[in-house]
Design an enzyme around this catalytic site. Structure first.
Site, PDB file in Angstrom:
ATOM      1  N   ASP A  22      -4.731   2.144  11.156  1.00 58.74           N
ATOM      2  CA  ASP A  22      -6.330   1.925  11.431  1.00 58.74           C
ATOM      3  C   ASP A  22      -6.430   1.721  12.716  1.00 58.74           C
ATOM      4  O   ASP A  22      -6.360   2.444  13.863  1.00 58.74           O
ATOM      5  CB  ASP A  22      -6.780   0.886  10.519  1.00 58.74           C
ATOM      6  CG  ASP A  22      -8.274   0.876  10.509  1.00 58.74           C
ATOM      7  OD1 ASP A  22      -8.894   1.497   9.966  1.00 58.74           O
ATOM      8  OD2 ASP A  22      -8.773  -0.408  10.845  1.00 58.74           O
ATOM      9  N   GLY A  68       0.671  -1.236   0.020  1.00 56.26           N
ATOM     10  CA  GLY A  68      -0.102   0.129   0.102  1.00 56.26           C
ATOM     11  C   GLY A  68       0.847   1.232   0.230  1.00 56.26           C
ATOM     12  O   GLY A  68       0.360   2.499  -0.385  1.00 56.26           O
ATOM     13  N   VAL A 113     -11.231   3.678   2.505  1.00 52.01           N
ATOM     14  CA  VAL A 113     -10.629   4.384   1.358  1.00 52.01           C
ATOM     15  C   VAL A 113      -9.644   3.700   0.511  1.00 52.01           C
ATOM     16  O   VAL A 113      -9.089   2.347   0.823  1.00 52.01           O
ATOM     17  CB  VAL A 113     -10.003   5.550   1.806  1.00 52.01           C
ATOM     18  CG1 VAL A 113     -10.666   6.800   2.558  1.00 52.01           C
ATOM     19  CG2 VAL A 113      -8.792   5.212   2.887  1.00 52.01           C
ATOM     20  N   GLU A 143       4.142   4.056   6.035  1.00 47.60           N
ATOM     21  CA  GLU A 143       2.971   3.294   5.963  1.00 47.60           C
ATOM     22  C   GLU A 143       1.824   4.080   5.356  1.00 47.60           C
ATOM     23  O   GLU A 143       1.766   5.234   5.247  1.00 47.60           O
ATOM     24  CB  GLU A 143       2.646   2.985   7.487  1.00 47.60           C
ATOM     25  CG  GLU A 143       1.089   2.233   7.562  1.00 47.60           C
ATOM     26  CD  GLU A 143       1.038   1.080   7.001  1.00 47.60           C
ATOM     27  OE1 GLU A 143       1.372   0.605   5.709  1.00 47.60           O
ATOM     28  OE2 GLU A 143       0.617  -0.266   7.565  1.00 47.60           O
TER      29      GLU A 143
HETATM   30  P1  IMP Z   1      -4.336  -1.496  11.220  1.00 44.98           P
HETATM   31  O1  IMP Z   1      -5.728  -1.846  11.820  1.00 44.98           O
HETATM   32  O2  IMP Z   1      -3.816  -0.248  11.697  1.00 44.98           O
HETATM   33  O3  IMP Z   1      -3.216  -2.702  11.736  1.00 44.98           O
HETATM   34  O4  IMP Z   1      -4.204  -1.820   9.626  1.00 44.98           O
HETATM   35  C1  IMP Z   1      -3.806  -2.711   8.970  1.00 44.98           C
HETATM   36  C2  IMP Z   1      -3.913  -2.563   7.620  1.00 44.98           C
HETATM   37  O5  IMP Z   1      -5.228  -2.621   7.035  1.00 44.98           O
HETATM   38  C3  IMP Z   1      -3.281  -1.205   6.858  1.00 44.98           C
HETATM   39  O6  IMP Z   1      -1.970  -1.283   6.861  1.00 44.98           O
HETATM   40  C4  IMP Z   1      -3.873  -1.044   5.709  1.00 44.98           C
HETATM   41  O7  IMP Z   1      -3.182  -1.782   4.632  1.00 44.98           O
HETATM   42  C5  IMP Z   1      -5.275  -1.681   5.587  1.00 44.98           C
HETATM   43  N1  IMP Z   1      -6.118  -0.831   5.998  1.00 44.98           N
HETATM   44  C6  IMP Z   1      -6.863  -0.087   7.014  1.00 44.98           C
HETATM   45  N2  IMP Z   1      -7.844   0.760   6.556  1.00 44.98           N
HETATM   46  C7  IMP Z   1      -7.759   0.734   5.473  1.00 44.98           C
HETATM   47  C8  IMP Z   1      -8.695   1.502   4.290  1.00 44.98           C
HETATM   48  O8  IMP Z   1      -9.524   2.204   4.624  1.00 44.98           O
HETATM   49  N3  IMP Z   1      -8.398   1.070   3.149  1.00 44.98           N
HETATM   50  C9  IMP Z   1      -7.465   0.136   2.517  1.00 44.98           C
HETATM   51  N4  IMP Z   1      -6.629  -0.485   3.462  1.00 44.98           N
HETATM   52  C10 IMP Z   1      -6.847  -0.159   4.627  1.00 44.98           C
HETATM   53 MG    MG Z   2      -0.814  -1.196   4.725  1.00 43.21          MG
END
Ligand code: IMP
Ligand code: MG
Length: 179
Positions: free
Chosen positions: A106, A48, A156, A102
């Protein structure tokens, strides 16, 4: 186009290329200042972050060593929130400044856990730079040193971000349309 369909879902334009460029310019300045007399190891999280990292690093002209890593989250049935490091750094980071790039933070699960594994390897510093962040979803005390934009809790895509591997190469960022 302000509205698109990707993998059967409707998305609306949310952050256009120009806005992204302004955000990236600002972050590039901040990073340049932070690392003016260092040669950091820049850790780019696949997939990403590719467009963001590329634009950011060219803009900042940062003298850095680049490393690519790949992490996926153990998800689904047990939902332990554990991460699976598919590709990791192999060289020593001892006494080095490390900057993680990054696309979006999320819940913070991915970066919180991955950062721990880096800290164990005794770097001089570990900082995080993310293009987007959803503060209302954050579940860990994750320090984000450089954040492009805080957004609401809506899915998104675009500019590297995907939905089921689709939409990564859209130049603008789109948000899932409310039904
Ligand atoms: P985390 O919940 O912070 O561990 O996020 C994990 C991963 O989920 C991120 O690195 C993104 O690759 C993916 N992700 C989280 N939110 C979104 C979004 O809104 N769109 C696309 N990928 C997302
Ligand atoms: Mg990611």
């Amino acid at each position: 186009m302000d509205s698109i369909e990707v993998a059967g879902l409707q998305f609306v334009k949310f952050i256009d290329q120009k806005q992204i460029s302004l955000i990236v310019d600002r972050l590039a300045e901040d990073i340049k200042k932070q690392y003016y007399n260092s040669r950091p190891i820049v850790v780019i999280i696949l997939k990403g972050s590719i467009h963001f990292a590329s634009q950011l690093l060219l803009e900042s002209e940062l003298d850095a060593e680049l490393v690519f890593i790949k992490i996926s989250s153990y998800d689904g049935l047990n939902s332990t929130g554990k991460i699976n490091i598919e590709l990791d750094i192999t060289q020593s980071i001892e006494n080095r400044d490390v900057l993680i790039i990054e696309d979006i933070v999320d819940t913070g699960t991915t970066l919180y856990q991955y950062k721990m594994t880096l800290v164990d390897r005794r770097p001089k510093s570990v900082k995080i730079c993310t293009l987007l962040m959803k503060p209302s979803k954050l579940q860990y005390p994750l320090e984000v040193s450089f954040c492009g934009l805080e957004i609401a809790d809506k899915f998104v895509i675009g500019y590297g971000l995907d939905y089921n591997e689709q939409g990564r190469n859209l130049a603008d960022i789109y948000q899932l349309k409310e039904e």
